[in-house]
Design a protein around this motif. Sequence first.
Motif, PDB file in Angstrom:
ATOM      1  N   ASP A   4      39.979  35.974  49.093  1.00  0.00           N
ATOM      2  CA  ASP A   4      41.182  36.800  49.094  1.00  0.00           C
ATOM      3  C   ASP A   4      41.737  36.889  50.516  1.00  0.00           C
ATOM      4  N   GLU A   5      42.771  36.127  50.793  1.00  0.00           N
ATOM      5  CA  GLU A   5      43.428  36.067  52.103  1.00  0.00           C
ATOM      6  C   GLU A   5      42.411  35.936  53.252  1.00  0.00           C
ATOM      7  N   GLN A  60      39.225  40.733  50.706  1.00  0.00           N
ATOM      8  CA  GLN A  60      40.317  40.769  51.679  1.00  0.00           C
ATOM      9  C   GLN A  60      39.901  41.562  52.924  1.00  0.00           C
ATOM     10  N   SER A  86      45.070  40.576  44.783  1.00  0.00           N
ATOM     11  CA  SER A  86      43.741  41.187  44.929  1.00  0.00           C
ATOM     12  C   SER A  86      43.294  41.833  43.616  1.00  0.00           C
TER      13      SER A  86
HETATM   14 MG   LIG Z   1      45.616  41.619  48.431  1.00  0.00          MG
END
Ligand SMILES: [Mg+2]
Length: 315
Positions: free
Chosen positions: A165-166, A89, A49
């Motif tokens: 991000d994820e 995220q 991140s």
């Molecule tokens: Mg992260």
Amino acid sequence: MNRYNIKQMIQVSNLSKSFDTIHAVNNISFSIRKGEVFGLLGPNGAGKSTIINLMSTILKSDEGEILINENDIKQNSTICKQLIGVVPQEISLYDEFSAVDNLIFWGSLYKVPAKILKQRIKNILKLIGLYDRKDDLIKTYSGGMKRRINIAAALLHNPEILFMDEPTVGVDPQSRNKIFEIIETLNQQGITIVYTTHYMEEVERLCKRIAIMDAGKIVAQGTQTELQKQSNVKEAVQITFQLISEVQLEQLQSQLQIKINQSEQKIIIECDVNKDLSNIISICNKSNLRIKDIKLKKANLEAIFLSLTGKQLRD
Ligand SMILES: [Mg+2]
Ligand SMILES: Nc1ncnc2c1ncn2[C@@H]1O[C@H](COP(=O)(O)OP(=O)(O)OP(=O)(O)O)[C@@H](O)[C@H]1O
């Protein structure tokens, strides 16, 4: 210069970022080509991140350089921001607003003219499969649906690059598959994608090239085949026989012309599984060796990660 001729969409050189004593990103370099899906794979706290936040100008680096389509992010941040869409995220949506109102809000932040925005929102909602739920409040959405709206919000200004991000954390398998389809469609449209995750199977499915991260460093990067070579993980097939004698084993070894390891009725053969397996089985059959069980030991990212970092990716 015609920017579509530029091969490297993102170039990161010697990038570092610390928080007090934590080296979140420690002297990292990598390049991402136009039109590829690039995976950043690493466990919790690896620095994924932080890299996304540095590349999307949310954070400032301590050292190093980031070029987005040849624009230095520090000198030309406005141009860079236009080129980039970020799927953070954490989901960042207003629960009390409808999906469409959330998207109007995010689009206006990017100063997309109202008429264009309306059409774009319609197209994007169709792409993510939520057009018929557009007027429902976000608080009535499932986790997976919120994630899809989070992706939509990043696309409203028509970016050439998408940082994700994820994006599948906390989503059900159906939404996860839908997100994969969305990514594949966006990539077919020419969008360059940077995808962070700690799920190996996602990277294996989506990403052409991968950087494996651990504790602020890139441990290895390349295609999966290149990573396999760097890690020395070998593919193998394990065959258990009903019965195999010393003599039969010696005969098998000479026929296969591959070194085999034996323990009791089991043999393990390091080989190119896809290429060699049918031949191995056929030789066993011809030698009247009765096979009880076959297990494939593929050189998957899990084995590669373990070999490169000495750790399991999952905690
Ligand atoms: Mg992260
Ligand atoms: N704002 C911050 N202040 C202090 N430390 C931070 C901050 N942001 C990140 N860190 C630290 O930097 C390191 C890298 O964090 P980062 O969030 O980049 O990891 P990550 O790979 O994204 O992990 P995850 O998979 O859990 O999201 C961690 O040790 C984290 O605690």
